[in-house]
Design a protein around this motif. Structure first.
Motif, PDB file in Angstrom:
ATOM      1  N   LEU A 213       0.685  -1.152  -0.081  1.00  0.00           N
ATOM      2  CA  LEU A 213       0.015  -0.025  -0.054  1.00  0.00           C
ATOM      3  C   LEU A 213       0.977   1.156   0.062  1.00  0.00           C
ATOM      4  N   ASP A 214       1.981   1.186   0.537  1.00  0.00           N
ATOM      5  CA  ASP A 214       2.973   2.279   0.426  1.00  0.00           C
ATOM      6  C   ASP A 214       3.026   2.910  -1.116  1.00  0.00           C
ATOM      7  N   LEU A 215       2.976   1.942  -1.887  1.00  0.00           N
ATOM      8  CA  LEU A 215       3.082   2.519  -3.459  1.00  0.00           C
ATOM      9  C   LEU A 215       1.869   3.222  -3.971  1.00  0.00           C
ATOM     10  N   CYS A 216       0.940   3.072  -3.347  1.00  0.00           N
ATOM     11  CA  CYS A 216      -0.485   3.745  -3.895  1.00  0.00           C
ATOM     12  C   CYS A 216      -1.079   4.705  -2.759  1.00  0.00           C
ATOM     13  N   LEU A 217      -0.441   5.248  -1.722  1.00  0.00           N
ATOM     14  CA  LEU A 217      -1.009   5.858  -0.607  1.00  0.00           C
ATOM     15  C   LEU A 217      -1.621   7.188  -1.144  1.00  0.00           C
ATOM     16  N   GLU A 218      -1.203   7.699  -2.550  1.00  0.00           N
ATOM     17  CA  GLU A 218      -1.828   8.940  -2.882  1.00  0.00           C
ATOM     18  C   GLU A 218      -3.316   8.807  -3.349  1.00  0.00           C
ATOM     19  N   ASN A 219      -3.731   7.584  -3.418  1.00  0.00           N
ATOM     20  CA  ASN A 219      -5.205   7.140  -3.708  1.00  0.00           C
ATOM     21  C   ASN A 219      -5.599   6.223  -2.462  1.00  0.00           C
TER      22      ASN A 219
END
Length: 313
Positions: A147-153
């Protein structure tokens, strides 16, 4: 319209529909659940979270650190539970089940902003009596998704967590640690137990309210929400009480907030008041200061609610 643009648009539409179905399910009364695993590793020499958890004496302390961190970052109890704490060498893995989408979103927001690491370090330094500030590395996963790779969403993260259903019931070890934590809270040595000042001096990181001693901490999003829901038309009085020691709330600041957010109503006015206090005071925006301001304004029942106390009969 380019093909790449269409792909992005369709992907966003799919995610939006999935999130809407999740929300509809919650509104219709169906249970929203999801599971995520948080991996923790200390970057400070001499402090190994995994080794400490494996040690019989350190296990309870580390569990308490994790529990307090979740309370600060996801709000009150009852909306999530720790299922398992396991060896993911060199990380310590913490599997958490959420049963409330709002609490899960709040946790994700705290994690994305770095607040989770901050809470974790603060509690670990205090409970482990570390001579220096702790630095930790974290990673958040839901199933195979990092989830660190898509925290902007955050909505996409919520979808991954919702689709990652827990595969197990809570470990017996976690049950025992929860019972130990509850026993400590009821015992005379607890920081949240009823203590008279004559029996024991109040630690510097605690405060007293109604003959009880509570651990002091930074205000959380859950505190802001509880305050905004309960303070009503008294928010100005609390603001002026906080303003005695907060430059950002002195002078015409309170009246300016009232005028600026008049159309949005009392909840938004109170919300903006406490948000401005936190923004101005930073780490000094402590729970004790809000409780003292509520006491000064004769709003002890709201203070009790924020502290999680049962209402007096």
């Amino acid at each position: 319209m380019s093909i790449e643009y269409m792909k992005v648009y369709l992907f966003q539409l799919i995610v939006s529909n999935c999130v809407q179905r999740m929300a509809d399910k919650t509104v219709d009364g169906g249970p929203w659940t999801g599971c995520t695993v948080m991996f923790l590793q200390s970057l400070c020499p001499g402090v190994n979270l995994l080794s400490l958890y494996k040690d019989p004496q350190g296990k309870f302390i580390i569990f308490k650190v994790i529990k307090l961190t979740l309370i600060d970052s996801a709000g009150g109890l009852g909306t999530y539970e720790i299922l398992k704490v396991h060896d993911a060498d060199p990380f310590l893995g913490v599997e958490v089940k959420f049963v409330n989408v709002t609490a899960c979103r709040q946790f994700l927001e705290s994690y994305s902003s770095g607040a989770v690491r901050q809470y974790l370090c603060q509690h670990a330094c205090r409970l482990l009596a570390l001579p220096q500030e702790l630095t930790v590395e974290t990673q958040l996963k839901a199933g195979t998704h990092i989830l660190d790779l898509c925290l902007e969403n955050l909505e996409l993260c919520l979808q991954h967590i919702h689709l990652s259903q827990p595969e197990r019931l809570r470990d017996e070890e976690i049950d025992e640690l929860e019972q130990q934590l509850q026993s400590q809270a009821r015992g005379p040595a607890s920081q949240t137990a009823t203590i008279t000042q004559e029996e024991s001096p109040i630690p510097s990181n605690c405060f007293e309210f109604e003959n009880r001693v509570f651990e002091d901490r930074m205000l959380t999003a859950a505190d802001v929400q509880s305050f905004s829901n309960g303070v009503g038309r008294h928010w100005k009085h609390v603001g002026r009480a906080l303003g005695r020691n907060c430059r950002a709330l002195k002078g015409p600041a309170i009246d300016n907030l009232a005028y600026e957010y008049e159309r949005e109503g009392l909840y938004e006015q109170a919300y903006q008041l406490l948000s401005r206090f936190i923004q101005a005071e930073g780490r000094a925006a402590k729970l004790s200061r809000l409780v003292k301001a509520l006491e000064d304004c004769k709003l002890t029942s709201l203070a009790e609610h924020i502290l999680g106390l049962q209402p007096r009969e």
